[in-house]
Design a protein around this motif. Structure first.
Motif, PDB file in Angstrom:
ATOM      1  N   PRO A 139       0.827  -1.213   0.000  1.00 30.66           N
ATOM      2  CA  PRO A 139       0.000   0.000   0.000  1.00 30.66           C
ATOM      3  C   PRO A 139       0.856   1.257   0.000  1.00 30.66           C
ATOM      4  CG  PRO A 139       0.078  -0.956   2.182  1.00 30.66           C
ATOM      5  CD  PRO A 139       0.784  -1.925   1.279  1.00 30.66           C
ATOM      6  N   LYS A 140       0.270   2.356  -0.433  1.00 31.36           N
ATOM      7  CA  LYS A 140       0.980   3.634  -0.460  1.00 31.36           C
ATOM      8  C   LYS A 140       0.602   4.466   0.765  1.00 31.36           C
ATOM      9  CE  LYS A 140       1.201   3.879  -5.526  1.00 31.36           C
ATOM     10  NZ  LYS A 140       0.841   4.665  -6.727  1.00 31.36           N
ATOM     11  N   GLY A 141       1.556   5.285   1.201  1.00 28.51           N
ATOM     12  CA  GLY A 141       1.269   6.232   2.272  1.00 28.51           C
ATOM     13  C   GLY A 141       1.680   5.738   3.648  1.00 28.51           C
ATOM     14  N   GLU A 142       1.358   6.556   4.654  1.00 25.52           N
ATOM     15  CA  GLU A 142       1.725   6.259   6.033  1.00 25.52           C
ATOM     16  C   GLU A 142       0.680   5.348   6.665  1.00 25.52           C
ATOM     17  OE1 GLU A 142       2.111  10.157   7.685  1.00 25.52           O
ATOM     18  OE2 GLU A 142       4.195  10.345   7.036  1.00 25.52           O
ATOM     19  N   ILE A 143       1.162   4.399   7.484  1.00 26.59           N
ATOM     20  CA  ILE A 143       0.274   3.388   8.038  1.00 26.59           C
ATOM     21  C   ILE A 143       0.378   3.354   9.560  1.00 26.59           C
ATOM     22  CG2 ILE A 143      -0.138   0.895   8.246  1.00 26.59           C
ATOM     23  CD1 ILE A 143       0.666   0.664   5.313  1.00 26.59           C
ATOM     24  N   ALA A 144      -0.789   3.372  10.202  1.00 24.51           N
ATOM     25  CA  ALA A 144      -0.892   3.071  11.628  1.00 24.51           C
ATOM     26  C   ALA A 144      -1.619   1.734  11.726  1.00 24.51           C
ATOM     27  CB  ALA A 144      -1.655   4.159  12.367  1.00 24.51           C
ATOM     28  N   LEU A 145      -1.013   0.803  12.432  1.00 20.51           N
ATOM     29  CA  LEU A 145      -1.564  -0.545  12.543  1.00 20.51           C
ATOM     30  C   LEU A 145      -2.157  -0.719  13.939  1.00 20.51           C
ATOM     31  CD1 LEU A 145      -1.670  -3.166  10.798  1.00 20.51           C
ATOM     32  CD2 LEU A 145       0.394  -3.900  12.014  1.00 20.51           C
TER      33      LEU A 145
END
Length: 275
Positions: free
Chosen positions: A210-216
């Protein structure tokens, strides 16, 4: 001479309209704005017509810059601390500066504002009664499994898009039914929150970066972890406790050696003792 102080200012995690009025007021009144990337902070300041002296403050110059800024505050300067996005110090630079100010007896004012961690937690729909913020997740599979065994409550963390598939696969291996939410590009134009079990999301992102910033956000454990606790491991914990070790410490040591859950070992050992 005016009293020097530090003002910690959270900035938008994506949408620039999320900046608070108090933060804008602090940035306008500050003598110096310390920021990770002066170019990125300048975009925010230009949006709201704020003119300020910017100095770089990032992980590579944090110690040296902290000393400089404390010296200026001791001479009466007001310093506003910002990161590229969200609350400074939360997986961002700033700790050394705050500690230096506390040690020097300088006032530290923290303003409320945006945070990717709490935004993702609420967006996930998982329980927020008890949760753990892990920052950036461990790169090694074994370290990640131990973290998840120790924290069976909701866990919030940041993750690289390139590592997301491997992380989800590790979670699924330990507890395939554990709920997970992938929160991507929060507050931005292409914001997306994908929820499912660890197994479902591991399959979804197996061949997708996926593209972009990720918070899991990893929801509470299902209680069906693959790891089991045998009586031999429980006896080892009890022997360490009898030798003087604290129960939590003993459980963690045995868990590291056996791969069992530290929490399960602790519960089994203490319940066996009637604790």
């Amino acid at each position: 001479m005016a009293e020097g102080r530090l003002i910690v200012c959270p900035t938008p995690i994506g949408n620039l309209e999320d900046v608070t009025l108090r933060v804008l007021s602090a940035l306008r009144s500050a003598d110096i704005v310390a920021c990770e990337d002066t170019r990125r902070t300048r975009q925010l300041l230009d949006r709201y017509g704020v003119r300020a002296e910017l100095v770089s403050y990032h992980e590579h110059n944090e110690r040296e810059r902290a000393s400089e800024l404390v010296a200026r505050m001791q001479r009466g300067a007001v310093v506003a601390l910002v990161s590229d996005a969200g609350m400074p110090l939360i997986s961002d630079p700033g700790y050394l500066l705050v500690r230096a100010c506390v040690a020097a007896g300088l006032p530290v004012e923290v303003l409320p504002g945006p945070s990717a961690a709490t935004t993702a937690l609420v967006a996930s729909g998982f329980s927020s009664a008890e949760w753990h913020f892990a920052g950036f997740l461990p790169r090694k599979s074994g370290d990640l499994q131990r973290l998840l065994e120790q924290h069976r409550e909701t866990v919030v963390a940041f993750e690289s898009p390139k590592r997301l598939a491997a992380t989800l696969a590790t979670i699924a291996e330990s507890d395939p039914e554990r709920p997970v939410a992938v929160c991507r590009e929060l507050t931005k134009l292409h914001e997306e929150v994908v929820r499912g079990t660890a197994a479902e999301l591991a399959e979804r992102y197996r061949d997708q970066v996926p593209k972009g910033e990720i918070a899991l956000v990893i929801g509470p454990a299902s209680g069906t972890s693959k790891t089991t606790v045998d009586e031999r491991s429980v006896r080892a914990v009890k022997r360490l406790v009898a030798a003087g070790a604290k129960p939590r410490t003993a459980a963690s040591v045995v868990a590291e050696l056996t791969g069992a859950s530290a929490n399960d070992l602790y519960r089994a050992a203490t319940s066996a003792n009637g604790a």
